[in-house]
Design an enzyme around this catalytic site. Sequence first.
Site, short mmCIF file in Angstrom:
data_model
loop_
_atom_site.label_atom_id
_atom_site.label_comp_id
_atom_site.label_asym_id
_atom_site.label_seq_id
_atom_site.Cartn_x
_atom_site.Cartn_y
_atom_site.Cartn_z
N ARG A 16 -8.06 -124.40 124.93
CA ARG A 16 -9.19 -125.03 125.51
C ARG A 16 -9.01 -126.64 124.60
O ARG A 16 -8.40 -127.01 123.81
CB ARG A 16 -10.44 -124.43 124.42
CG ARG A 16 -11.60 -124.52 125.15
CD ARG A 16 -12.62 -124.02 124.47
NE ARG A 16 -12.91 -122.45 124.29
CZ ARG A 16 -13.71 -121.88 123.43
NH1 ARG A 16 -14.40 -122.40 123.07
NH2 ARG A 16 -13.59 -120.57 123.43
N SER A 104 -15.93 -122.24 128.26
CA SER A 104 -16.89 -121.36 127.55
C SER A 104 -18.22 -122.00 127.21
O SER A 104 -19.01 -122.48 128.02
CB SER A 104 -16.24 -120.68 126.41
OG SER A 104 -16.79 -119.81 125.69
N HIS A 105 -18.62 -121.97 125.89
CA HIS A 105 -20.03 -122.54 125.38
C HIS A 105 -19.85 -124.06 124.78
O HIS A 105 -20.61 -124.62 124.12
CB HIS A 105 -20.77 -121.66 124.51
CG HIS A 105 -19.88 -121.42 123.21
ND1 HIS A 105 -18.74 -120.51 123.16
CD2 HIS A 105 -19.73 -122.06 122.23
CE1 HIS A 105 -18.17 -120.52 121.89
NE2 HIS A 105 -18.91 -121.43 121.10
N LYS A 114 -8.88 -118.44 129.75
CA LYS A 114 -9.02 -117.28 129.05
C LYS A 114 -8.07 -116.18 129.91
O LYS A 114 -8.11 -116.50 130.92
CB LYS A 114 -10.48 -116.79 128.91
CG LYS A 114 -11.23 -117.47 127.73
CD LYS A 114 -12.63 -116.91 127.66
CE LYS A 114 -13.44 -117.64 126.71
NZ LYS A 114 -14.93 -117.31 126.75
N ASP A 239 -24.58 -117.65 128.24
CA ASP A 239 -23.65 -118.80 127.47
C ASP A 239 -23.15 -119.33 128.93
O ASP A 239 -23.23 -118.68 129.99
CB ASP A 239 -22.79 -118.38 126.56
CG ASP A 239 -21.54 -117.73 127.02
OD1 ASP A 239 -21.64 -117.13 127.98
OD2 ASP A 239 -20.58 -117.82 126.36
N ASP A 241 -20.23 -119.34 130.40
CA ASP A 241 -19.27 -118.52 131.21
C ASP A 241 -19.60 -117.21 131.33
O ASP A 241 -18.96 -116.02 131.71
CB ASP A 241 -17.72 -118.72 130.80
CG ASP A 241 -17.43 -118.10 129.52
OD1 ASP A 241 -18.35 -118.07 128.52
OD2 ASP A 241 -16.16 -117.63 129.23
N ASP A 243 -20.10 -114.63 129.07
CA ASP A 243 -19.73 -113.56 128.39
C ASP A 243 -20.36 -113.26 127.06
O ASP A 243 -20.04 -112.60 125.99
CB ASP A 243 -18.15 -113.72 128.10
CG ASP A 243 -17.74 -114.98 127.30
OD1 ASP A 243 -18.64 -115.63 126.68
OD2 ASP A 243 -16.55 -115.07 126.91
N ARG A 244 -21.31 -114.02 126.83
CA ARG A 244 -22.38 -114.03 125.56
C ARG A 244 -23.57 -114.08 125.75
O ARG A 244 -24.32 -114.59 126.63
CB ARG A 244 -22.07 -114.95 124.53
CG ARG A 244 -20.53 -115.11 124.08
CD ARG A 244 -20.26 -116.13 123.11
NE ARG A 244 -20.82 -117.25 123.19
CZ ARG A 244 -21.37 -117.97 122.17
NH1 ARG A 244 -21.46 -117.76 120.95
NH2 ARG A 244 -21.91 -119.03 122.55
N HIS A 326 -21.45 -111.64 121.85
CA HIS A 326 -20.20 -110.87 122.73
C HIS A 326 -20.52 -109.33 122.50
O HIS A 326 -20.59 -108.96 121.42
CB HIS A 326 -18.92 -111.13 122.18
CG HIS A 326 -18.21 -112.52 122.32
ND1 HIS A 326 -17.80 -112.81 123.61
CD2 HIS A 326 -18.16 -113.77 121.75
CE1 HIS A 326 -17.36 -114.07 123.77
NE2 HIS A 326 -17.74 -114.46 122.38
#
Length: 462
Positions: A16, A104-105, A114, A239, A241, A243-244, A326
Amino acid sequence: MTHRFDPTSLREYDIRGIVGKTLGPADADAIGRGFATLLRRAGGTRVAVGRDGRASSPALEAALVEGLAACGIDVVRVGLGPTPMLYYAEATLEVDGGIQITGSHNPAEYNGFKMVFQHRPFFGDDIQTLGTMAAEGDWDIADAPGTVTDADIEDDYVGRLMAGYAGGAYRIGWDAGNGASGPVIEKLVKLLPGEHHLLFTDVDGNFPNHHPDPTEEKNLADLKALVAEKQLDFGLAFDGDGDRIGAIDGQGRVIWGDQLLSILAEPVLKEHPGATIIADVKASQALYDRIAQLGGEPLMWKTGHSLIKTKMKETGAPLAGEMSGHIFFAHDYYGFDDAQYAAVRLIRAVHMIGKSMTQLRSDMPAMVNTPEMRFQVDESRKFAVIDEVLDRLEAEGADVNRTDGARVNTADGWWLLRASNTQDVLVARAEARDQAGLDRLMAMIDAQLAASRLERGPQAGH
């Protein structure tokens, strides 16, 4: 040909960086070459590639695909979607790995990668290996480049989210935060019974409405307003992407990651009595007590989605979760963290338990806790400080859990001090039954920091 990555971009769980500063298309190409070379050496031939809605994602995708194909790997592009949709592609298509381009966030200027390698998380030493290979130009360039095809799996993915759904009809607010989940959520709610009100499902990598991190309460303001205005049963947030997950009850109270896990665990443990349920070291003692009360085997493990996934496989746990939202289902699912699937399972759990979300939230023990506190510390010192703290605690005969940093139990509750795997910060958290107890726990954290010549300075950002 060789390539040097910015050392700050190769992180514990993913790659990242800030686009144009620490990350760019040349990095994406090198990641493709390294990943393809490793995969071919392990006997693999095809990789699925997905991307989030950031402005920089298409250019990074093009460079990544070029790097993968140059080293003889066939690429299946699944297009724009949440990270779990890429994980789903990797689990169900005939591929040997998967890469999602996502920040991501993180704020809009960030992006990253990822990765999944032959159905297992690709992290830690794996990521460092990509850096070494690039520096040495250790890539197997193919005589004939790999092929590139497109696969539209969004409808299949949404169908899989709904498979076996047996929940009631609720009135729910959904906030996609302009993240990559928006189109999936639009399709999902058409299949779910009940009444659904959507916020910010149009994908916009500039995140014009609010930052898409549902673990920060300020980002839930729009969802709270919607739930209050329409008098909805509860609200769900995602979030950047997907995943949360974040959630609020009908009164607008936040249901934190560990509290969600305590709700989700109940139906799972009915079907699998005595099963292991995993949570990270930042989770409330109330969660571990609740899992035990439901007849489960609570297991405290290290923070980090790759570490949790690995531990789930090792223990055969049907469910795991992190404070950060998650949630991992291996029960009737694939074991990866998927906020869309967690949302469907949460609706089902509320229905199966037979109480409203608001009642479930009210029934939880009242604890006073701090948010996750993060403060800057020199990268070279962060792990050393934790070692010093552990040595002092040992000498004092304290009740310490060393799973991930130092988690200390006292008569008041517990406090945690750990080094972040992804940033130059220390993370602290404390939980007690009342404010006086919390103040005593915070004083203990401050005393340990002072003994290592540190203080709880200004909060570091994510």
